[in-house]
Design a protein around this motif. Structure first.
Motif, PDB file in Angstrom:
ATOM      1  N   THR A 148      16.069   8.576 -22.962  1.00  0.00           N
ATOM      2  CA  THR A 148      17.357   8.079 -23.478  1.00  0.00           C
ATOM      3  C   THR A 148      18.536   8.480 -22.588  1.00  0.00           C
ATOM      4  OG1 THR A 148      17.471  10.043 -24.891  1.00  0.00           O
ATOM      5  CG2 THR A 148      16.605   8.033 -25.886  1.00  0.00           C
ATOM      6  N   GLY A 149      18.531   9.713 -22.123  1.00  0.00           N
ATOM      7  CA  GLY A 149      19.667  10.210 -21.354  1.00  0.00           C
ATOM      8  C   GLY A 149      19.801   9.592 -19.972  1.00  0.00           C
ATOM      9  N   ASP A 150      18.759   8.918 -19.496  1.00  0.00           N
ATOM     10  CA  ASP A 150      18.767   8.348 -18.150  1.00  0.00           C
ATOM     11  C   ASP A 150      18.959   6.828 -18.180  1.00  0.00           C
ATOM     12  OD1 ASP A 150      18.684   8.757 -15.399  1.00  0.00           O
ATOM     13  OD2 ASP A 150      16.539   8.329 -15.255  1.00  0.00           O
ATOM     14  N   LEU A 151      19.201   6.298 -19.369  1.00  0.00           N
ATOM     15  CA  LEU A 151      19.166   4.839 -19.508  1.00  0.00           C
ATOM     16  C   LEU A 151      20.408   4.079 -19.035  1.00  0.00           C
ATOM     17  CD1 LEU A 151      17.333   3.872 -22.779  1.00  0.00           C
ATOM     18  CD2 LEU A 151      16.570   3.798 -20.428  1.00  0.00           C
ATOM     19  N   GLY A 152      21.577   4.603 -19.238  1.00  0.00           N
ATOM     20  CA  GLY A 152      22.754   3.787 -18.948  1.00  0.00           C
ATOM     21  C   GLY A 152      23.091   2.949 -20.159  1.00  0.00           C
ATOM     22  N   PRO A 153      24.348   2.533 -20.280  1.00  0.00           N
ATOM     23  CA  PRO A 153      24.840   1.946 -21.519  1.00  0.00           C
ATOM     24  C   PRO A 153      24.126   0.662 -21.946  1.00  0.00           C
ATOM     25  CG  PRO A 153      26.650   2.406 -19.993  1.00  0.00           C
ATOM     26  CD  PRO A 153      25.387   2.635 -19.259  1.00  0.00           C
ATOM     27  N   LYS A 154      23.687  -0.150 -20.995  1.00  0.00           N
ATOM     28  CA  LYS A 154      23.268  -1.493 -21.378  1.00  0.00           C
ATOM     29  C   LYS A 154      21.778  -1.655 -21.638  1.00  0.00           C
ATOM     30  CE  LYS A 154      23.616  -2.910 -16.492  1.00  0.00           C
ATOM     31  NZ  LYS A 154      22.396  -3.574 -16.062  1.00  0.00           N
ATOM     32  N   ASN A 155      20.998  -0.606 -21.414  1.00  0.00           N
ATOM     33  CA  ASN A 155      19.554  -0.768 -21.534  1.00  0.00           C
ATOM     34  C   ASN A 155      18.989  -0.224 -22.836  1.00  0.00           C
ATOM     35  OD1 ASN A 155      19.790  -1.647 -18.897  1.00  0.00           O
ATOM     36  ND2 ASN A 155      19.388   0.384 -18.087  1.00  0.00           N
ATOM     37  N   ALA A 156      18.027  -0.980 -23.361  1.00  0.00           N
ATOM     38  CA  ALA A 156      17.276  -0.487 -24.518  1.00  0.00           C
ATOM     39  C   ALA A 156      16.057   0.274 -24.027  1.00  0.00           C
ATOM     40  CB  ALA A 156      16.841  -1.652 -25.391  1.00  0.00           C
ATOM     41  N   ASP A 157      15.673  -0.017 -22.789  1.00  0.00           N
ATOM     42  CA  ASP A 157      14.415   0.497 -22.256  1.00  0.00           C
ATOM     43  C   ASP A 157      14.449   0.286 -20.752  1.00  0.00           C
ATOM     44  OD1 ASP A 157      11.799   1.232 -21.792  1.00  0.00           O
ATOM     45  OD2 ASP A 157      10.927  -0.585 -22.651  1.00  0.00           O
ATOM     46  N   MET A 158      13.997   1.265 -19.999  1.00  0.00           N
ATOM     47  CA  MET A 158      14.017   1.126 -18.549  1.00  0.00           C
ATOM     48  C   MET A 158      12.827   1.846 -17.941  1.00  0.00           C
ATOM     49  SD  MET A 158      17.224   1.823 -16.009  1.00  0.00           S
ATOM     50  CE  MET A 158      17.254   3.593 -15.847  1.00  0.00           C
ATOM     51  N   ILE A 159      12.159   1.143 -17.045  1.00  0.00           N
ATOM     52  CA  ILE A 159      11.048   1.733 -16.312  1.00  0.00           C
ATOM     53  C   ILE A 159      11.460   1.838 -14.851  1.00  0.00           C
ATOM     54  CG2 ILE A 159       8.626   1.496 -15.635  1.00  0.00           C
ATOM     55  CD1 ILE A 159       8.815   1.664 -18.626  1.00  0.00           C
ATOM     56  N   ASP A 160      11.396   3.028 -14.301  1.00  0.00           N
ATOM     57  CA  ASP A 160      11.680   3.202 -12.880  1.00  0.00           C
ATOM     58  C   ASP A 160      10.372   3.288 -12.117  1.00  0.00           C
ATOM     59  OD1 ASP A 160      14.372   3.186 -13.268  1.00  0.00           O
ATOM     60  OD2 ASP A 160      14.707   5.295 -12.721  1.00  0.00           O
ATOM     61  N   VAL A 161      10.424   2.810 -10.880  1.00  0.00           N
ATOM     62  CA  VAL A 161       9.287   3.028  -9.988  1.00  0.00           C
ATOM     63  C   VAL A 161       9.768   3.957  -8.895  1.00  0.00           C
ATOM     64  CG1 VAL A 161       7.725   1.945  -8.334  1.00  0.00           C
ATOM     65  CG2 VAL A 161       8.278   0.780 -10.484  1.00  0.00           C
ATOM     66  N   GLU A 211       0.824  -1.218   0.000  1.00  0.00           N
ATOM     67  CA  GLU A 211       0.000   0.000   0.000  1.00  0.00           C
ATOM     68  C   GLU A 211       0.850   1.257   0.000  1.00  0.00           C
ATOM     69  OE1 GLU A 211      -3.552  -0.020   2.530  1.00  0.00           O
ATOM     70  OE2 GLU A 211      -3.120  -2.128   2.966  1.00  0.00           O
ATOM     71  N   LEU A 212       1.865   1.268  -0.827  1.00  0.00           N
ATOM     72  CA  LEU A 212       2.734   2.443  -0.921  1.00  0.00           C
ATOM     73  C   LEU A 212       2.403   3.221  -2.193  1.00  0.00           C
ATOM     74  CD1 LEU A 212       6.172   0.868   0.084  1.00  0.00           C
ATOM     75  CD2 LEU A 212       4.612   2.224   1.513  1.00  0.00           C
ATOM     76  N   PRO A 213       2.140   4.527  -2.064  1.00  0.00           N
ATOM     77  CA  PRO A 213       1.891   5.343  -3.250  1.00  0.00           C
ATOM     78  C   PRO A 213       3.135   5.328  -4.122  1.00  0.00           C
ATOM     79  CG  PRO A 213       1.461   6.571  -1.223  1.00  0.00           C
ATOM     80  CD  PRO A 213       2.121   5.304  -0.828  1.00  0.00           C
ATOM     81  N   HIS A 214       2.938   5.115  -5.406  1.00  0.00           N
ATOM     82  CA  HIS A 214       4.109   5.052  -6.287  1.00  0.00           C
ATOM     83  C   HIS A 214       3.704   5.464  -7.691  1.00  0.00           C
ATOM     84  CE1 HIS A 214       2.077   1.145  -6.666  1.00  0.00           C
ATOM     85  NE2 HIS A 214       2.507   1.140  -7.916  1.00  0.00           N
ATOM     86  N   ARG A 215       4.724   5.780  -8.480  1.00  0.00           N
ATOM     87  CA  ARG A 215       4.448   6.089  -9.880  1.00  0.00           C
ATOM     88  C   ARG A 215       5.480   5.394 -10.757  1.00  0.00           C
ATOM     89  NH1 ARG A 215       6.486  12.266 -11.206  1.00  0.00           N
ATOM     90  NH2 ARG A 215       8.627  12.010 -10.459  1.00  0.00           N
ATOM     91  N   LEU A 216       5.084   5.144 -12.005  1.00  0.00           N
ATOM     92  CA  LEU A 216       5.974   4.513 -12.976  1.00  0.00           C
ATOM     93  C   LEU A 216       6.493   5.561 -13.933  1.00  0.00           C
ATOM     94  CD1 LEU A 216       4.580   1.975 -11.875  1.00  0.00           C
ATOM     95  CD2 LEU A 216       4.641   1.068 -14.191  1.00  0.00           C
ATOM     96  N   LEU A 217       7.785   5.506 -14.168  1.00  0.00           N
ATOM     97  CA  LEU A 217       8.398   6.441 -15.091  1.00  0.00           C
ATOM     98  C   LEU A 217       9.027   5.702 -16.261  1.00  0.00           C
ATOM     99  CD1 LEU A 217      10.379   8.835 -12.739  1.00  0.00           C
ATOM    100  CD2 LEU A 217       8.170   9.243 -13.828  1.00  0.00           C
ATOM    101  N   GLN A 218       8.707   6.170 -17.440  1.00  0.00           N
ATOM    102  CA  GLN A 218       9.423   5.711 -18.619  1.00  0.00           C
ATOM    103  C   GLN A 218      10.705   6.535 -18.694  1.00  0.00           C
ATOM    104  OE1 GLN A 218       9.026   3.396 -21.440  1.00  0.00           O
ATOM    105  NE2 GLN A 218      11.131   4.186 -21.460  1.00  0.00           N
ATOM    106  N   CYS A 219      11.848   5.885 -18.494  1.00  0.00           N
ATOM    107  CA  CYS A 219      13.097   6.640 -18.509  1.00  0.00           C
ATOM    108  C   CYS A 219      13.423   7.082 -19.928  1.00  0.00           C
ATOM    109  CB  CYS A 219      14.230   5.796 -17.953  1.00  0.00           C
ATOM    110  SG  CYS A 219      14.013   5.450 -16.207  1.00  0.00           S
TER     111      CYS A 219
END
Length: 465
Positions: free
Chosen positions: A356-369, A346-354
């Motif tokens: 390009t600049g926040d991705l890091g070298p190895k990711n094609a796609d990253m979702i942060d919570v 029951e923790l309020p949270h949001r999903l972020l589509q990261c």
RNA sequence: GGUGGGGUGGCAGAGCGGUUGAAUGCGCCGGUCUUGAAAACCGGUAGGCCCUCCGGGGUCUCGCGGGUUCGAAUCCCGCCCCCACCGCCA
């Protein structure tokens, strides 16, 4: 690591990909080295082919002549020796040429490899362009009926919030001073209910991923060889973020590094293997201590449990067939698992589509919570307004990581194919204790235990106070 | 820390100077037989890189690096790793 063939076929895709991630790679040199090395290897192949041919043709003759030489009379000897010199001239010259060729290749190869390892995986086309976390795009948010982050803490709960630092110190759940005495800044010692809550959260995370989602729990080394760090893509770029154990200085064969995530061990497990297609996907989870130097974060988030050098994390990885749709499905599934974990807490949270600049070298796609953390954010009249703080991160890597790890499976035509991989935080603590403690605090300073965690705390409903 | 043994294909395990990228067994794939399956029998079956008229061709790799040799999985040197036993130990 990217595929050299793909790089040759479409260098611009990688140039743009690197630029969009804000990563500087010398592509001109890289492409030149690639071409040079291919030329050198071709020449070397030609020389070797001739050598092999000669070995079959004249090699036997030489052997026979040498045999005869031993038993030869003085008269024959000179003649045989002359013949030998003639026959051996070409192979000897070839050998010198091959050695020279090898020497040059040995110089070029590491240079190429070093550059190649730095080329990031381009972000997928549907990833928003952006320079930094500022440009990440919110996908959706969720909050329980009893707490709406759009309203102030006081409006939600009827009193002003205390920070997790205050609350936990008061309740004897954490000791910063003594931990700092032992290990320096950014260290902490959880104690009493703090330690119990920490363990409860981790066990809750592991049970969820294992029991509800069929992941195989594995314990893995957190102290690994360099090749494991390179293979998982954390090196060379993130080298200064890892603690380095210089065993070589004590006479050992190689140094070791402390891992910053269980992903390293889990992914390293099958490095160098060719798996059967039917064995995929591999779904692994681990709970491990994570070590991060936090170099470059000086002065940032210095108080509390948010940014620390050592923490524990339940991590999940998936190793799949080389299929984009399958990768994407798993990504969605993993994100769903995190949402389930956060909702059960029951923790309020949001999903972020990261972006390009926040991705890091190895990711094609990253979702942060990000979880809502009441003690963060700007202060209004001496009371923090609260802010979102990152709690999870789900990455999709295509074959970037598995190519570095040389992790493959046998494809439909029996040929080896590089696997795809994904990874995701199930739960990381003590960071997750921040929203738990702060959101579940009561006016008297006690902390209500989230219902989902009570079974892990012997049914206790309240801590501290 | 001490002593000894060993690193060969998906696995097990031969080879110890030339035609051995590698016997044999298991596994796997295809076929014969069978109503079907199993068994039996026959054939095939490592990976990387480069080239290809897509038939195939070249090359490298028997832990890694170097050396000897016309020629090395095989001999020599260095390194790495693993295993066993002893000592210490959560």
């Amino acid at each position: 690591m990217i595929d050299r063939k793909q790089l040759r076929a479409d260098p611009d895709r990688f140039r743009v990909g690197a630029r969009e991630k804000g990563i500087d790679v010398d592509f001109d040199t890289l492409l030149a080295l690639d071409e040079r090395l291919r030329g050198l290897e071709h020449e070397r192949g030609e020389l070797a082919a001739e050598q092999n041919r000669l070995g079959k043709d004249t090699g036997r003759q030489i052997g026979q002549l040498k045999g005869r030489l031993k038993k030869a009379s003085e008269a024959e000897r000179a003649e045989i020796e002359a013949e030998l010199r003639t026959l051996e001239a070409r192979p000897t010259a070839l050998k010198a040429a091959i050695q020279e060729s090898d020497r040059i290749i040995a110089g070029v190869e590491p240079e190429l490899r070093e550059l190649l390892l730095k080329v990031p995986l381009p972000a997928d086309p549907d990833v928003p362009k952006g320079a930094s976390a500022e440009d990440n795009v919110e996908l959706r948010r969720w909050s329980p009926a009893w707490f709406d982050p759009a309203r102030s803490f006081r409006e939600n709960k009827g009193f002003d919030p205390r920070s997790h630092v205050d609350l936990m110190l008061a309740a004897g759940m954490v000791d910063f001073e003594r931990a700092v005495k032992i290990a320096g800044a950014r260290h902490y010692a959880l104690r009493g209910d703090g330690m119990r809550l920490h363990q409860a959260v981790l066990r809750f995370g592991l049970d969820t991923i294992v029991n509800d989602h069929g992941f195989v729990p594995v314990s893995v080394p957190v102290i690994v060889r360099e090749e494991c760090m390179v293979g998982t893509g954390f090196f060379p770029t993130g080298r200064d973020q890892a603690y380095h154990i210089e065993e070589s200085r004590r006479g050992a064969g190689h140094d070791l590094f402390l891992t910053g995530t269980g992903e390293v061990g889990l992914m390293g497990l099958h490095a160098g293997e060719i798996l059967d297609a039917e064995d995929l996907p591999l779904q692994y989870a681990t709970v491990s201590t994570c070590f991060r130097r936090e170099a470059g974060a000086a002065g940032k988030d210095t108080a509390g449990l948010y940014r620390v050098h050592q923490f524990d994390k339940v991590e999940q990885v998936v190793i799949t067939h080389a299929d984009e749709a399958e990768s994407r499905r798993w990504h969605a599934t993993m994100i769903g698992i995190v949402e389930q974990v956060m909702q059960r807490l029951e923790l309020p949270h949001r999903l972020l589509q990261c972006c390009t600049g926040d991705l890091g070298p190895k990711n094609a796609d990253m979702i942060d919570v990000e979880a809502w953390m009441p003690s963060r954010g700007e202060e209004v009249d001496g009371v923090p307004a609260g802010a979102w703080g990152e709690s999870h991160s789900a990455s999709r890597l295509y074959d970037y990581q598995c190519r570095r790890l040389n992790l493959r499976y046998r494809g439909p035509d029996r040929k080896p194919v590089v696997c795809h991989s994904l990874n995701n935080t199930v739960i990381a603590s003590p960071r997750i204790l921040i929203p738990i403690v702060e959101l579940y605090q009561n006016a008297d300073g006690s902390i209500t235990v989230p219902a989902a965690l009570r079974p892990y705390l012997g049914g206790v409903e309240r801590l501290g106070g």
